[in-house]
Design an enzyme around this catalytic site. Structure first.
Site, PDB file in Angstrom:
ATOM      1  N   ASP A 198      -5.696  15.278   5.081  1.00  0.00           N
ATOM      2  CA  ASP A 198      -4.745  14.233   4.691  1.00  0.00           C
ATOM      3  C   ASP A 198      -5.493  13.137   3.931  1.00  0.00           C
ATOM      4  O   ASP A 198      -6.720  13.142   3.843  1.00  0.00           O
ATOM      5  CB  ASP A 198      -4.100  13.674   5.962  1.00  0.00           C
ATOM      6  CG  ASP A 198      -2.822  12.895   5.695  1.00  0.00           C
ATOM      7  OD1 ASP A 198      -2.383  12.824   4.539  1.00  0.00           O
ATOM      8  OD2 ASP A 198      -2.261  12.354   6.666  1.00  0.00           O
ATOM      9  N   GLU A 230      -5.996  11.612  -1.606  1.00  0.00           N
ATOM     10  CA  GLU A 230      -5.661  11.277  -2.999  1.00  0.00           C
ATOM     11  C   GLU A 230      -6.860  10.697  -3.787  1.00  0.00           C
ATOM     12  O   GLU A 230      -6.901  10.978  -4.995  1.00  0.00           O
ATOM     13  CB  GLU A 230      -4.491  10.283  -3.024  1.00  0.00           C
ATOM     14  CG  GLU A 230      -3.186  10.836  -2.517  1.00  0.00           C
ATOM     15  CD  GLU A 230      -3.110  10.896  -0.993  1.00  0.00           C
ATOM     16  OE1 GLU A 230      -2.291  11.661  -0.477  1.00  0.00           O
ATOM     17  OE2 GLU A 230      -3.880  10.168  -0.342  1.00  0.00           O
ATOM     18  N   ASP A 282       5.398  11.367   3.551  1.00  0.00           N
ATOM     19  CA  ASP A 282       6.031  10.531   4.569  1.00  0.00           C
ATOM     20  C   ASP A 282       7.496  10.258   4.247  1.00  0.00           C
ATOM     21  O   ASP A 282       7.877   9.174   3.787  1.00  0.00           O
ATOM     22  CB  ASP A 282       5.267   9.214   4.707  1.00  0.00           C
ATOM     23  CG  ASP A 282       3.843   9.440   5.209  1.00  0.00           C
ATOM     24  OD1 ASP A 282       3.562  10.535   5.727  1.00  0.00           O
ATOM     25  OD2 ASP A 282       3.009   8.523   5.075  1.00  0.00           O
TER      26      ASP A 282
END
Length: 1002
Positions: A550, A553, A631
């Site tokens: 996770d 980015e 999300d």
């Protein structure tokens, strides 16, 4: 009546109370740039505006120097000259290469000679690379670059142009106009794609910064506003500030842009990740249009808004255009920040029947102009060509396509055990349970909290006993603290991303607080990362531990755009701005390599297939794992939005996609939760997930009847796992989407081109339209128009075999679906496999027999389908240990044929035969035929024959009658439908080997 002051007090209290209980559902727009706040985006939009205002007087300053043109071995090379001073004739040299590939794809690359040769000066004494970055290619391109052996220059090109014929049978054509530069790509003589048709091509060349002294003010003019200098606006050329960060831009302005036109194509798709419809909207403002360009800049966007061109977590700069019977597309290989404007333009001729054309305008902050051109002509061919280029979807372990149970966070190893026990108690099948960041010791990756997860091995042993796996989160930010072995090694090995001075690691904030980021552009990082995943280093992990990568980015709390500053430096001297969008791919690439070899003592030979979930992605990430849409929120509109988002990723080459079932933020109603499980059962990646502040919502926590509806959705997913695994195999070999939109499956039916709320599962003919509206008890499903020369297709309800017929022009049909039911139809002409025995995990299904469902139009009487099967975990299938069968029903007979005949080597045949022997016990226990003819009403038996067998096989002799010729008789039952339902029949226990050849005669 109450006094006015009391009413005012009560009103104030009510407003405050509502504000407290109703969540803030809006994204923090101020954390993310708009086009006007992004210097290069604003400049290129202004460039386009200037061109539009000048109209026909606008002349693109780019021209191809004819004297430099060469064609050799499938490559056209030359130099494009950019005129920067018309009076003096000063130009900038831009090397051009157009490569024609054996696949029929063309590749146009434009560079800048001064930067290419390093003949520029960097500002601030920077030590970064001077060239335009091509780093992205080594991470993304997996193949498909074989040069064309047949591409040739045409001698009959119009004056001032170069014409190259290439592609299948020379049916593709590239027509390069020299002055101004323009590239037109044709198929069968018809123009499909045009570069620089509007003259918006722009490559910001290097130039030194000229320090201009502030204008002197004469006496008495002290308060007069200073005059702005003449010439272009340089305010964002040399530095740019946003969110408290100043980007130093050592190379100055360097954006690249191109307008790409799709003549006659009204619909374009792709360029994920965004939360809008499948068919991309215009970005020109006005009713139903976006006013901002689509942005591609991977970042951490919590509570993202819907129907927006705003950037999200992943980027794939691949756009496809489609019209009746024709598909084409472009892929721009560049990992810098990207914006794409889209506008539709109808023909100015009122008598023209041509559909609107789509004009796209792409701009990238840095890097090369490196564009691949795909001319189709079918969606299937283009999907395969793109997959050949960027890599095919990973064939995952079978558990990975089953049901995943997750939340932030399961609080202890005993909590995990308890969830595992209760899922079994309530017969809710699942394969994987997940751990978010709270399992860690003080947010330090590769550790376990000793108080709450002190027995991680025992916890995983219980899961393994039930055939289940654990996925644990490992993010790329490493806590900056003492006495932490991962941080100590990261520093000592010098493997962190550097600050802009390259004097030390970049430091930012994330979950652990102050953190460094692993630099996975460095090969040495990959080697080190492998050691960290070994069981003796990640103590407490086990063979059934897999990964969630996770925040890759990368997410940087408080950073510009909630990510890393662009002037940070990676291995090789590349600025982060050059490689930002591919950063997440390099991270999961390191993790993938680590999991592949963790069970090999020497750490070199891949053993089991990894499973990794990534949030950030780029073209090529499909080779390495799954993604999810981030999300989302527990709202009906977020459920609806998940369908086109998953479909968009699928057609863009990354089909192992899903959304958080139930919604990540907030608490769903029980109705919403049921409907989301029903939709999630048709996501390729099926994971329930929830925020730490939400109520527990595991299926057993939900009251009846909703609990049973959720569990039935899970059981449907598990029954269809053989069909899902076969669809994944097709994706891994052909590049096709796993779930497919209507336009991809029915490219000749314009009604389906904008539909994005229904989808097919692979080649099964199963058409699902999830319920996404509160209170709905039915759904309208569009049945596509008949193909030319064919009768309209029949569809049957999956559950009760109700008949729905399409029409010559297509038809909407109403399908009743109370809360217990998913609107799911079966298209006639297809066969798909199931495993019908309810189990608690996919591992417990491995020895179960199969059911084949044959869906027939009784007037046509034919159907076809397939099954792919292997051990579901290792790489042995690559050597031949696999089964791939085609099932064909025609002429009142069903037969099984081998599809896996491409490799005739002895080793392959041996591995295949050994695998077939090992699964000899796997049989077909039932054949269900839907839509059988009335003439079968009196039929009570059918005959079965098998290859290599002169009699019966198996143990159940009661239902078999064996003939001397080696055929045997098994029972058949006819069931009359009536009341709009199809007649159907079932063959009871034909007991034929799933991996062998056989025939059933009706």
């Amino acid at each position: 009546m109450a006094p006015r002051s009391e009413w005012a007090t009560f009103t104030l209290f009510l407003v405050c109370f509502i504000a407290f209980i109703v969540p803030n559902l809006s994204v923090k727009h101020g954390d993310f740039k708009t086009c006007d706040q992004s210097g290069f985006c604003k400049r290129n939009r202004a460039y386009a505006k200037e061109a539009a205002e000048k109209g026909r007087d606008w002349i693109s300053p780019y021209a191809l120097d004819e004297s430099t043109l060469k064609f050799n071995d499938g490559f056209l090379t030359g130099t494009v000259l950019k005129t920067i001073n018309e009076t003096s004739g000063e130009t900038v040299r831009l090397p051009l290469t157009v490569a024609f590939l054996e696949s029929g794809v063309a590749r146009l690359t434009l560079d800048e000679e001064k930067r290419q040769k390093g003949d520029i000066q960097l500002r601030h004494d920077s030590k970064v690379r001077k060239e335009r970055s091509d780093e992205v290619q080594k991470w993304v391109i997996a193949g498909g670059l074989q040069k064309s052996s047949s591409a040739a220059i045409s001698k009959d090109a119009p004056a001032g142009t170069t014409r190259v014929l290439y592609g299948p049978a020379g049916k593709h054509e590239a027509l390069i106009q020299h002055r101004p530069f323009r590239a037109e790509f044709k198929r069968d003589g018809e123009t499909q794609i045009v570069f620089n048709d509007g003259g918006l091509m722009n490559m910001e060349h290097w130039r030194p910064k000229i320090e201009r002294p502030p204008p002197e003010k004469k006496e008495g003019e002290e308060n007069k506003e200073a005059e702005q200098p003449q010439g272009p606006d340089e305010s964002t050329w040399w530095d740019e500030s946003f969110h408290g960060n100043t980007d130093s831009k050592p190379r100055g302005p360097e954006s690249v842009a191109m307008d790409i036109t799709f003549p006659g194509y009204e619909h374009v798709y792709g360029i994920p990740e965004h939360s809008g419809p499948l068919s991309l909207k215009e970005t020109t403002g006005g009713d139903g249009k976006h006013s901002e360009p689509y942005r591609l800049y991977n970042t951490d966007v919590a509570e993202y808004e819907l129907d927006s061109p705003m950037t999200l977590y992943g980027s794939i700069p691949f756009m496809q255009a489609h019209k009746r019977s024709s598909t084409c597309g472009v892929f721009w290989l560049n990992a810098a920040e990207t914006w794409v404007d889209i506008r539709k333009e109808s023909s100015k001729n009122p008598l023209s029947k041509q559909a609107a054309s789509t004009k796209s305008h792409w701009f990238f902050e840095s890097g090369l102009m490196d564009i691949f051109v795909f001319l189709g002509p079918t969606p299937q061919e283009m999907s395969q060509q793109y997959a050949e280029l960027t890599g095919y979807t990973q064939l995952p372990q079978e558990f990975a396509i089953a049901h995943h149970q997750c939340r932030w966070n399961y609080v202890s190893d005993e909590d995990v055990r308890d969830v595992d026990r209760k899922m079994d108690r309530y017969d809710a099948p699942y394969d994987v349970i997940w751990l978010d960041i709270e399992y860690l010791d003080d947010k330090k990756y590769f550790t376990w909290d000793p108080l709450t997860f002190g027995d991680s091995i025992g916890m995983q042993q219980q899961l393994d006993d039930h055939g289940r796996k654990l996925v644990a989160i490992i993010d790329p930010h490493i806590k900056r603290t003492d006495n932490y072995f991962v941080m100590d090694e990261l520093k000592s090995k010098d493997l962190a991303v550097k600050n802009k001075e390259i004097s030390g690691p970049f430091e930012g904030q994330c979950w652990p607080g102050a953190s460094y980021w692993v630099d996975t552009f460095n090969p040495a990082t990959h080697a080190w990362w492998k050691t960290l995943h070994k069981y003796d280093r990640w103590v407490g992990s086990a063979k059934n531990t897999f990964l969630w990568n996770d925040m890759n980015e990368p997410s940087v709390f408080g950073g510009p755009d909630m990510t890393m500053p662009k002037d940070m430096v990676h291995h090789g001297g590349w600025e982060h701005r050059d490689v930002h969008n591919v950063n997440g791919l390099t991270y999961i690439n390191a993790s993938f390599g680590a999991l592949q070899v963790r069970d090999d003592p020497k750490g070199k030979t891949p053993t089991t297939r990894p499973f990794i979930l990534t949030r950030s992605f780029y073209a090529g990430s499909q080779r390495l794992g799954a993604m999810w849409t981030g999300d989302n929120q527990a709202r009906w509109d977020h459920l609806a939005a998940s369908i086109p988002m998953v479909l968009q990723n699928g057609i863009s080459g990354f089909p192992f996609a899903g959304a958080d079932v139930g919604g990540f933020f907030w608490n769903p109603s029980h109705e919403l939760l049921v409907r989301w499980y029903q939709a999630g059962a048709f996501y390729p990646f099926f994971r329930a997930h929830a925020h730490i502040d939400t109520r527990r919502r595991e299926p057993y926590m939900i009251p009846e009847p909703e609990r049973s509806h959720m569990i039935e959705a899970l059981r449907l997913r598990y029954a269809l796992l053989p069909a899902w695994y076969t669809a994944f195999h097709t994706a891994s070999t052909k590049g096709h989407p796993i779930v497919r939109p209507m336009w991809w499956s029915h490219p000749n039916d314009p009604t389906g081109f904008s539909l994005d709320d229904q989808m097919y599962l692979g080649d099964t003919g199963l058409l699902v339209r999830p319920i996404v509206d509160e209170g709905a008890t039915s759904a309208n499903i569009y049945l596509p128009a008949a193909e030319e020369g064919q009768k309209p297709a029949l569809y049957y309800d999956y559950f009760d075999y109700s008949v729905h017929a399409s029409s010559a022009t297509g038809k909407n049909v109403k399908v009743d679906a109370d809360l217990s039911k998913i609107p799911l139809l079966m298209k006639a002409g297809h066969i798909f496999p199931r495993r019908d025995r309810p189990r608690r995990s996919s591992a417990l299904m491995k020895n179960d027999p199969f059911t084949l469902v044959i869906v027939i139009d009784p007037e046509i009487g034919s159907a076809e389908g397939s099954l792919y099967l292997d051990d579901g975990e290792s790489y042995k299938y690559e050597s031949g240990a696999r089964v791939h069968r085609r099932f064909i029903f025609e002429n009142d007979g069903l037969r099984s044929e081998d599809l896996d005949i491409e490799d005739s080597s002895k080793s392959f045949k041996k591995a295949k035969e050994e695998y077939l022997t090992s699964i000899e016990h796997l049989t077909v226990e039932r054949v269900i035929l839907v839509g059988v003819p009335k003439s079968w009403k009196e039929k009570t038996s059918v005959t079965v024959s098998e290859e290599g067998a002169a009699g019966s096989r198996g143990k159940d002799e009661k239902q078999k009658v064996v003939s001397a010729e080696g055929t045997r008789s098994v029972g058949f039952t006819f069931v009359e439908g009536g009341n709009g339902k199809a007649d159907w029949g079932v063959v009871r226990n034909p007991d034929v080997a799933i991996g062998r050849g056989w025939r059933i005669n009706f």
